[in-house]
Design an enzyme around this catalytic site. Structure first.
Site, mmCIF file in Angstrom:
data_model
loop_
_atom_site.group_PDB
_atom_site.id
_atom_site.type_symbol
_atom_site.label_atom_id
_atom_site.label_comp_id
_atom_site.label_asym_id
_atom_site.label_seq_id
_atom_site.Cartn_x
_atom_site.Cartn_y
_atom_site.Cartn_z
ATOM 1 N N ARG A 298 0.823 -1.201 0.000
ATOM 2 C CA ARG A 298 0.000 0.000 0.000
ATOM 3 C C ARG A 298 0.854 1.246 0.000
ATOM 4 N NH1 ARG A 298 -4.442 -0.462 3.970
ATOM 5 N NH2 ARG A 298 -5.241 -1.496 2.135
ATOM 6 N N TYR A 299 1.901 1.218 0.778
ATOM 7 C CA TYR A 299 2.801 2.379 0.850
ATOM 8 C C TYR A 299 3.963 2.107 -0.099
ATOM 9 C CZ TYR A 299 0.138 3.218 5.111
ATOM 10 O OH TYR A 299 -0.862 3.429 6.012
ATOM 11 N N ARG B 125 7.184 -0.010 1.512
ATOM 12 C CA ARG B 125 7.120 -1.097 2.479
ATOM 13 C C ARG B 125 5.926 -1.998 2.224
ATOM 14 N NH1 ARG B 125 5.707 3.790 4.035
ATOM 15 N NH2 ARG B 125 4.331 4.227 5.788
ATOM 16 N N CYS C 229 -2.465 -17.999 15.199
ATOM 17 C CA CYS C 229 -2.043 -17.166 16.322
ATOM 18 C C CYS C 229 -1.946 -18.026 17.565
ATOM 19 C CB CYS C 229 -3.038 -16.050 16.594
ATOM 20 S SG CYS C 229 -3.129 -14.887 15.238
ATOM 21 N N CYS D 105 -7.440 -13.106 19.479
ATOM 22 C CA CYS D 105 -7.937 -11.946 20.229
ATOM 23 C C CYS D 105 -9.344 -11.632 19.742
ATOM 24 C CB CYS D 105 -7.066 -10.726 19.970
ATOM 25 S SG CYS D 105 -5.323 -11.063 20.172
ATOM 26 N N CYS E 17 -9.653 -8.888 17.138
ATOM 27 C CA CYS E 17 -8.763 -8.970 15.968
ATOM 28 C C CYS E 17 -9.368 -8.274 14.750
ATOM 29 C CB CYS E 17 -8.482 -10.423 15.624
ATOM 30 S SG CYS E 17 -7.369 -10.543 14.211
ATOM 31 N N ARG F 24 -8.130 -8.568 11.743
ATOM 32 C CA ARG F 24 -8.051 -9.493 10.599
ATOM 33 C C ARG F 24 -8.816 -10.765 10.872
ATOM 34 N NH1 ARG F 24 -2.254 -8.530 10.277
ATOM 35 N NH2 ARG F 24 -2.216 -6.491 9.300
ATOM 36 N N ASP G 218 -10.675 -0.971 14.423
ATOM 37 C CA ASP G 218 -11.158 -0.968 13.037
ATOM 38 C C ASP G 218 -12.598 -1.476 12.920
ATOM 39 O OD1 ASP G 218 -8.834 -0.030 11.775
ATOM 40 O OD2 ASP G 218 -7.923 -2.019 11.899
ATOM 41 N N ASP H 145 -7.131 3.718 10.903
ATOM 42 C CA ASP H 145 -6.923 3.218 9.554
ATOM 43 C C ASP H 145 -8.105 3.696 8.729
ATOM 44 O OD1 ASP H 145 -5.032 1.565 8.008
ATOM 45 O OD2 ASP H 145 -4.778 0.541 9.929
ATOM 46 N N LYS I 264 -3.047 4.452 7.470
ATOM 47 C CA LYS I 264 -3.067 5.049 8.809
ATOM 48 C C LYS I 264 -3.090 6.572 8.755
ATOM 49 C CE LYS I 264 -0.279 1.267 10.585
ATOM 50 N NZ LYS I 264 0.015 0.680 9.266
HETATM 51 C C1 LIG Z 1 0.560 -0.409 9.051
HETATM 52 C C2 LIG Z 1 0.962 -0.818 7.744
HETATM 53 C C3 LIG Z 1 2.275 -0.658 7.301
HETATM 54 C C4 LIG Z 1 3.368 -0.060 8.163
HETATM 55 O O1 LIG Z 1 3.096 1.242 8.515
HETATM 56 P P1 LIG Z 1 4.157 2.064 9.360
HETATM 57 O O2 LIG Z 1 3.479 3.367 9.607
HETATM 58 O O3 LIG Z 1 5.388 2.156 8.518
HETATM 59 O O4 LIG Z 1 4.430 1.306 10.621
HETATM 60 C C5 LIG Z 1 2.577 -1.065 6.025
HETATM 61 N N1 LIG Z 1 1.638 -1.585 5.205
HETATM 62 C C6 LIG Z 1 0.359 -1.732 5.597
HETATM 63 C C7 LIG Z 1 -0.637 -2.286 4.646
HETATM 64 C C8 LIG Z 1 -0.024 -1.357 6.881
HETATM 65 O O5 LIG Z 1 -1.295 -1.512 7.271
HETATM 66 S S1 SF4 Z 2 -4.886 -9.403 16.908
HETATM 67 FE FE1 SF4 Z 2 -5.515 -11.000 15.454
HETATM 68 S S2 SF4 Z 2 -3.691 -11.455 14.258
HETATM 69 FE FE2 SF4 Z 2 -3.017 -10.376 16.112
HETATM 70 S S3 SF4 Z 2 -2.538 -11.986 17.618
HETATM 71 FE FE3 SF4 Z 2 -4.635 -11.359 17.964
HETATM 72 S S4 SF4 Z 2 -5.867 -12.786 16.739
HETATM 73 FE FE4 SF4 Z 2 -3.777 -12.894 15.988
#
Ligand SMILES: *Cc1c(COP(=O)(O)O)cnc(C)c1O
Ligand code: SF4
Length: 428
Positions: free
Chosen positions: A114-115, A118, A127, A131, A134, A136, A295, A332, A339
């Site tokens: 996305r960025y 990175r 996991c 959680c 979570c 995701r 989120d 987000d 972010k």
């Molecule tokens: C959070 C995130 C990152 C890393 O973001 P930083 O601000 O550099 O810590 C990179 N890619 C995705 C998709 C993210 O959600």
């Molecule tokens: S937040 Fe989601 S991905 Fe992260 S440790 Fe907990 S269950 Fe696993």
């Protein structure tokens, strides 16, 4: 104070060696209401609710984390993060399966790019604990297994072919559910790519299964430096002696530790609790990094606070305590915006000559702007000339005068000449 495991009948015969072994912890996670009942009181209606929730996101509580739960408090913040409740089955307005659009920006399975520089690399969906908050949850625990070798290889291939990527974030699931050898294969492949400058590992293990962090693991990771590790502690009671020991092992291997908390209703949505958490993190040499707004994934409304709560918490910290303890509060942006940092406003006003700021006490002052400041970047500085600007940076450099949303561009094209005013009525 955590309970002693020997006082719980389920684990009365467990040896200290078994307890200290992360594989034993992983294999003996609490996954059913029957097992849970051996540890904490669970009413009939709660049990029914838990069984309903398990169809959405599995339950798996490490024996270690289960001992942190206060059995006498139904609203215990540790319990709240580990034990499902019926509210998880509710869907609220604005909620989605993938609110961050991670799958739209995905050039290979498990990879989100996305960025510009990175990538986020989800190496497993397993996991140590699932959680309840979570983000995701569409992914976590679906198979409770690592991603296939083929998929990992495809993602690594993409990174290898993409020289713009200088930072790779391993996440999941929890990458530390992989065994040392498998994790080492991934780290060593990444380290062989000259453009990958740093690797980050995001893990909740030190909080929920600190037994995973062994001197051998830390020594293996250290072979691939620079590697940074992001932890996930949400409540001061998670900072137990075992967690502190895990962090110490990682720190001693030269791994810088950051923490990413989620702002959670009923867990840490209180300035006092948050301050205890942040101070506790500094005491074990963990630098608070992000505080996430919860989120809008399906079924998380029970955990979500107002955005205002997060800003209030930051207001209660800045100036009041060590700057080192203060995370960045981020939300987000839905739809894949990434972010966005949010916080109190400290810039009160400005003129051509002065900037007016306020501090945490409400004290205001004017700062003089220099009258003779010549921007070195303005007059064709060679470093900037070759640097590709994106987004708002482009506006600041004068390379572009506006950023228009695709939607308004489309509208404009669709509008016959002369009808513009009406067509834009109501659009700001
Ligand atoms: C959070 C995130 C990152 C890393 O973001 P930083 O601000 O550099 O810590 C990179 N890619 C995705 C998709 C993210 O959600
Ligand atoms: S937040 Fe989601 S991905 Fe992260 S440790 Fe907990 S269950 Fe696993």
């Amino acid at each position: 104070m955590s309970r002693r495991y020997r006082d719980i009948s389920l684990w009365a015969d467990v040896t200290d060696e078994q307890w200290a072994d992360w594989r034993w912890q992983l294999q003996h996670r609490i996954t059913t209401t029957e097992q849970l009942r051996e540890i904490i009181p669970v009413s009939a209606s709660e049990a029914e609710a838990i069984d309903t929730c398990l169809t959405l996101l599995r339950m798996a509580i490490s024996p270690y984390y289960a001992c942190l739960i206060d059995p006498d408090d139904p609203a215990d913040p540790i319990r709240r993060q580990a034990v499902p409740t019926l509210a998880e089955t509710m869907r609220s307005p604005g909620e989605h399966a993938d609110p961050l659009n991670e799958e739209v920006d995905s050039p290979a399975p498990g990879l989100t790019h996305r960025y510009p520089d990175r990538v986020l690399f989800l190496v497993t969906d397993q996991c140590s604990m699932y959680c309840r908050h979570c983000t995701r949850r569409r992914l976590a625990g679906q198979t409770d297994r690592p991603r296939s070798r083929e998929e990992i290889a495809a993602a690594l291939d993409y990174i290898r072919r993409t020289p713009a990527v200088r930072d790779v974030l391993l996440s999941g699931g929890d990458p530390l559910t992989l065994d040392d050898d498998r994790l080492e294969e991934i780290l060593s492949e990444l380290r062989d790519m000259p453009h990958v400058e740093i690797v980050r590992i995001g893990t909740r293990m030190p909080a929920v299964m600190p037994q995973r962090v062994t001197p051998e693991l830390a020594a293996m990771i250290a072979k691939y430096h620079p590697v940074w590790v992001s932890l996930h502690f949400n409540h001061p009671r998670e900072l137990a002696p075992e967690a502190a020991r895990a962090c110490d092992i990682l720190s001693r291997a030269g791994i810088p530790l950051g923490n990413q908390s989620v702002l959670l209703r009923g867990v840490n949505d209180c300035p006092v609790t948050m301050r205890q958490l942040l101070h506790g993190l500094l005491k074990i040499r963990v630098r608070p990094y992000y505080l996430y707004h919860c989120d809008p994934s399906f079924g998380l409304s029970l955990f979500r606070t107002s955005i205002g709560k997060g800003i209030e918490i930051i207001e209660s910290l800045r100036g009041h305590t060590s700057g080192l303890a203060i995370p960045e509060f981020v939300v987000d942006a839905p739809g894949g915006g990434g972010k966005v940092p949010l916080g109190p406003q400290y810039l009160i006003s400005r003129s051509d000559k002065r900037v007016v700021v306020r501090n945490y006490e409400g004290f205001m002052s004017a700062i003089e702007e220099p009258s003779d400041y010549a921007d070195p970047c303005a007059s064709g500085c060679p470093r900037c000339r070759d640097d590709v600007a994106l987004g708002i940076t482009k506006l600041l450099r004068g390379e572009q005068v506006s950023i228009r949303s695709e939607e308004s561009a489309r509208r404009r094209l669709a509008v016959p000449s002369g009808a513009g005013r009406d067509a834009f009525a109501g659009v700001r």
